[in-house]
Design a protein around this motif. Structure first.
Motif, PDB file in Angstrom:
ATOM      1  N   ALA A  27      53.538  37.732  41.738  1.00 11.35           N
ATOM      2  CA  ALA A  27      52.365  38.483  41.600  1.00 11.35           C
ATOM      3  C   ALA A  27      51.653  38.736  42.408  1.00 11.35           C
ATOM      4  CB  ALA A  27      51.599  37.486  40.306  1.00 11.35           C
ATOM      5  N   LEU A  28      51.523  40.071  42.825  1.00 12.75           N
ATOM      6  CA  LEU A  28      50.800  40.589  44.022  1.00 12.75           C
ATOM      7  C   LEU A  28      49.342  40.847  43.445  1.00 12.75           C
ATOM      8  CD1 LEU A  28      50.798  40.809  47.109  1.00 12.75           C
ATOM      9  CD2 LEU A  28      51.588  43.162  46.406  1.00 12.75           C
ATOM     10  N   VAL A  29      49.397  41.750  42.253  1.00 10.81           N
ATOM     11  CA  VAL A  29      47.968  42.154  41.805  1.00 10.81           C
ATOM     12  C   VAL A  29      47.310  40.964  40.869  1.00 10.81           C
ATOM     13  CG1 VAL A  29      46.875  43.893  40.269  1.00 10.81           C
ATOM     14  CG2 VAL A  29      48.758  44.351  41.743  1.00 10.81           C
ATOM     15  N   THR A  30      46.112  40.321  41.279  1.00  6.40           N
ATOM     16  CA  THR A  30      45.650  39.344  40.663  1.00  6.40           C
ATOM     17  C   THR A  30      43.997  39.696  40.764  1.00  6.40           C
ATOM     18  OG1 THR A  30      45.157  37.923  42.494  1.00  6.40           O
ATOM     19  CG2 THR A  30      47.273  37.602  41.369  1.00  6.40           C
ATOM     20  N   ASP A  31      43.203  38.822  39.713  1.00  2.00           N
ATOM     21  CA  ASP A  31      41.715  39.154  39.722  1.00  2.00           C
ATOM     22  C   ASP A  31      41.082  38.304  40.817  1.00  2.00           C
ATOM     23  OD1 ASP A  31      42.076  36.645  38.675  1.00  2.00           O
ATOM     24  OD2 ASP A  31      40.883  37.218  36.986  1.00  2.00           O
ATOM     25  N   HIS A  32      41.852  37.844  41.731  1.00  2.00           N
ATOM     26  CA  HIS A  32      41.499  37.017  42.935  1.00  2.00           C
ATOM     27  C   HIS A  32      41.744  37.521  44.369  1.00  2.00           C
ATOM     28  CE1 HIS A  32      39.856  34.607  39.408  1.00  2.00           C
ATOM     29  NE2 HIS A  32      38.886  34.106  40.437  1.00  2.00           N
ATOM     30  N   ASN A  33      42.624  38.466  44.255  1.00  2.00           N
ATOM     31  CA  ASN A  33      43.224  39.023  45.613  1.00  2.00           C
ATOM     32  C   ASN A  33      41.993  39.959  46.354  1.00  2.00           C
ATOM     33  OD1 ASN A  33      43.423  41.497  44.369  1.00  2.00           O
ATOM     34  ND2 ASN A  33      45.598  41.570  44.507  1.00  2.00           N
ATOM     35  N   GLY A  34      42.531  40.493  47.323  1.00  2.00           N
ATOM     36  CA  GLY A  34      41.327  41.206  48.033  1.00  2.00           C
ATOM     37  C   GLY A  34      41.027  42.785  47.407  1.00  2.00           C
ATOM     38  N   ASP A  35      41.764  43.092  46.475  1.00  2.00           N
ATOM     39  CA  ASP A  35      41.581  44.296  45.736  1.00  2.00           C
ATOM     40  C   ASP A  35      40.404  44.115  44.481  1.00  2.00           C
ATOM     41  OD1 ASP A  35      42.959  46.004  47.414  1.00  2.00           O
ATOM     42  OD2 ASP A  35      44.790  45.477  46.257  1.00  2.00           O
ATOM     43  N   PHE A  36      40.711  42.904  43.969  1.00  2.00           N
ATOM     44  CA  PHE A  36      39.778  42.843  42.775  1.00  2.00           C
ATOM     45  C   PHE A  36      38.984  41.511  42.629  1.00  2.00           C
ATOM     46  CE2 PHE A  36      43.971  45.028  41.645  1.00  2.00           C
ATOM     47  CZ  PHE A  36      43.171  46.212  41.446  1.00  2.00           C
ATOM     48  N   LEU A  37      38.635  40.805  43.813  1.00  2.00           N
ATOM     49  CA  LEU A  37      37.836  39.760  43.788  1.00  2.00           C
ATOM     50  C   LEU A  37      36.404  40.257  43.594  1.00  2.00           C
ATOM     51  CD1 LEU A  37      37.553  36.649  44.154  1.00  2.00           C
ATOM     52  CD2 LEU A  37      36.996  37.153  46.601  1.00  2.00           C
ATOM     53  N   SER A  38      35.592  39.416  42.402  1.00  2.00           N
ATOM     54  CA  SER A  38      34.439  40.122  41.897  1.00  2.00           C
ATOM     55  C   SER A  38      34.363  41.295  41.185  1.00  2.00           C
ATOM     56  CB  SER A  38      33.196  39.992  43.149  1.00  2.00           C
ATOM     57  OG  SER A  38      33.386  38.643  43.536  1.00  2.00           O
ATOM     58  N   ARG A  39      35.426  42.079  40.881  1.00  2.00           N
ATOM     59  CA  ARG A  39      35.482  43.142  40.166  1.00  2.00           C
ATOM     60  C   ARG A  39      36.507  42.895  39.158  1.00  2.00           C
ATOM     61  NH1 ARG A  39      37.909  47.087  44.443  1.00  2.00           N
ATOM     62  NH2 ARG A  39      37.983  48.444  42.455  1.00  2.00           N
ATOM     63  N   PRO A  40      36.101  42.227  37.997  1.00  2.00           N
ATOM     64  CA  PRO A  40      37.137  41.996  36.850  1.00  2.00           C
ATOM     65  C   PRO A  40      37.547  43.500  36.165  1.00  2.00           C
ATOM     66  CG  PRO A  40      34.889  41.092  36.360  1.00  2.00           C
ATOM     67  CD  PRO A  40      34.834  41.700  37.913  1.00  2.00           C
ATOM     68  N   GLU A  41      36.528  44.381  35.890  1.00  2.00           N
ATOM     69  CA  GLU A  41      36.671  45.422  35.278  1.00  2.00           C
ATOM     70  C   GLU A  41      37.612  46.395  35.940  1.00  2.00           C
ATOM     71  OE1 GLU A  41      33.535  46.167  38.269  1.00  2.00           O
ATOM     72  OE2 GLU A  41      33.585  44.857  36.530  1.00  2.00           O
ATOM     73  N   ALA A  42      37.636  46.226  37.193  1.00  2.00           N
ATOM     74  CA  ALA A  42      38.612  47.289  38.097  1.00  2.00           C
ATOM     75  C   ALA A  42      39.965  46.512  37.842  1.00  2.00           C
ATOM     76  CB  ALA A  42      38.190  47.303  39.615  1.00  2.00           C
ATOM     77  N   PHE A  43      40.054  45.370  37.779  1.00  2.00           N
ATOM     78  CA  PHE A  43      41.470  44.533  37.411  1.00  2.00           C
ATOM     79  C   PHE A  43      41.919  44.896  36.266  1.00  2.00           C
ATOM     80  CE2 PHE A  43      43.788  41.114  35.591  1.00  2.00           C
ATOM     81  CZ  PHE A  43      45.000  41.297  36.442  1.00  2.00           C
ATOM     82  N   GLU A  44      41.120  45.083  35.120  1.00  2.00           N
ATOM     83  CA  GLU A  44      41.343  45.531  33.773  1.00  2.00           C
ATOM     84  C   GLU A  44      41.873  46.587  33.712  1.00  2.00           C
ATOM     85  OE1 GLU A  44      41.953  43.517  31.319  1.00  2.00           O
ATOM     86  OE2 GLU A  44      41.236  41.541  32.548  1.00  2.00           O
ATOM     87  N   GLN A  45      41.257  47.780  34.325  1.00  2.00           N
ATOM     88  CA  GLN A  45      41.631  49.150  34.296  1.00  2.00           C
ATOM     89  C   GLN A  45      42.847  49.414  35.235  1.00  2.00           C
ATOM     90  OE1 GLN A  45      38.770  51.767  36.174  1.00  2.00           O
ATOM     91  NE2 GLN A  45      39.619  53.454  35.412  1.00  2.00           N
ATOM     92  N   ALA A  46      43.234  48.558  36.228  1.00  2.00           N
ATOM     93  CA  ALA A  46      44.260  48.966  36.998  1.00  2.00           C
ATOM     94  C   ALA A  46      45.584  48.168  36.240  1.00  2.00           C
ATOM     95  CB  ALA A  46      44.294  48.045  38.351  1.00  2.00           C
ATOM     96  N   ALA A  47      45.481  47.000  35.645  1.00  2.00           N
ATOM     97  CA  ALA A  47      46.468  46.573  34.724  1.00  2.00           C
ATOM     98  C   ALA A  47      46.710  47.323  33.694  1.00  2.00           C
ATOM     99  CB  ALA A  47      46.098  45.140  34.284  1.00  2.00           C
ATOM    100  N   ASP A  48      45.714  48.101  32.930  1.00  2.00           N
ATOM    101  CA  ASP A  48      46.059  48.997  31.857  1.00  2.00           C
ATOM    102  C   ASP A  48      46.873  50.074  32.344  1.00  2.00           C
ATOM    103  OD1 ASP A  48      44.725  47.276  30.220  1.00  2.00           O
ATOM    104  OD2 ASP A  48      42.884  48.525  30.243  1.00  2.00           O
ATOM    105  N   VAL A  49      46.422  50.620  33.373  1.00  2.00           N
ATOM    106  CA  VAL A  49      47.085  51.743  34.053  1.00  2.00           C
ATOM    107  C   VAL A  49      48.630  51.506  34.402  1.00  2.00           C
ATOM    108  CG1 VAL A  49      47.427  53.539  36.005  1.00  2.00           C
ATOM    109  CG2 VAL A  49      45.298  53.026  34.786  1.00  2.00           C
ATOM    110  N   LEU A  50      48.881  50.491  35.069  1.00  2.00           N
ATOM    111  CA  LEU A  50      50.306  50.111  35.415  1.00  2.00           C
ATOM    112  C   LEU A  50      51.000  49.750  34.174  1.00  2.00           C
ATOM    113  CD1 LEU A  50      49.423  47.646  38.403  1.00  2.00           C
ATOM    114  CD2 LEU A  50      50.749  49.743  38.516  1.00  2.00           C
ATOM    115  N   GLU A  51      50.493  49.081  33.012  1.00  2.00           N
ATOM    116  CA  GLU A  51      51.097  48.954  31.807  1.00  2.00           C
ATOM    117  C   GLU A  51      51.406  50.241  31.216  1.00  2.00           C
ATOM    118  OE1 GLU A  51      48.869  46.268  29.677  1.00  2.00           O
ATOM    119  OE2 GLU A  51      49.239  44.509  30.923  1.00  2.00           O
ATOM    120  N   ALA A  52      50.487  51.166  31.251  1.00  2.00           N
ATOM    121  CA  ALA A  52      50.840  52.653  30.874  1.00  2.00           C
ATOM    122  C   ALA A  52      52.095  53.181  31.524  1.00  2.00           C
ATOM    123  CB  ALA A  52      49.578  53.535  30.834  1.00  2.00           C
TER     124      ALA A  52
END
Length: 185
Positions: A153-178
């Motif tokens: 698991a490289l994409v998490t809501d606590h990594n360097g890309d999404f720490l303190s940005r939960p809405e960005a994590f949700e959007q990225a997860a939705d796009v990757l799932e799509a």
């Protein structure tokens, strides 16, 4: 500072459409692109490495002017390694194309064709905080293979890309799932 050349949403601003109105923002599906922007922690760490590399290059110049060329060469090589590390740090993440899913780590890259992807989903689990050994409870994007175990698991809501940005994590997860739903056979 937005870096649109590193993300899939670079063409959205030209169209005038909001990112939420387009589920899969890709005009060129054969090109590898990251469907989210690199986070401030990742970009900040890369900037610090580049700043340190500039100081090392300056010291290489001073050492070369002082007459010690082997010492200057060592400093130049160290600076080149620091620059390469900074560039690789910015590239770390999950990249997608019509051909498959690519997980870029700091030292290696794993490419998986869409036929090898069984599922892409989010899960609540202990995740590493900024990639450090400390774990906290969070969400992770899990990529399950058709053969073998799941990818790390490289994409998490606590990594360097999404720490303190939960809405960005949700959007990225939705796009990757799509992307996975559209391209899996």
């Amino acid at each position: 500072m937005p870096l649109p050349f590193l993300t899939a949403d670079r063409d959205l601003k030209a169209d005038g459409r909001a990112p939420e109105s387009i589920a899969l923002p890709h005009d060129e599906p054969d090109h590898w692109r990251r469907p989210y922007r690199p986070g401030p922690w990742r970009v900040g760490a890369a900037a610090v490495f580049l700043l340190l590399a500039s100081f090392v290059l300056l010291s290489a110049l001073i050492i070369a002017l002082a007459g010690s060329l082997p010492g200057a060469a060592v400093c130049a090589v160290v600076a080149a390694l620091m620059i390469a590390l900074a560039l690789r740090l910015v590239r770390v993440g999950v990249w997608v194309s019509a051909r498959g899913l690519r997980q870029v780590n700091l030292l290696r890259t794993t490419t998986l064709p869409w036929s090898g992807v069984a599922a892409v989903r989010t899960a609540q689990q202990p995740v590493r905080w900024l990639g450090l050994p400390r774990t906290v409870q969070g969400q992770a994007l899990i990529v399950e293979r058709t053969q073998g175990g799941p990818l790390r698991a490289l994409v998490t809501d606590h990594n360097g890309d999404f720490l303190s940005r939960p809405e960005a994590f949700e959007q990225a997860a939705d796009v990757l799932e799509a992307w996975a739903a559209e391209n899996r056979p």
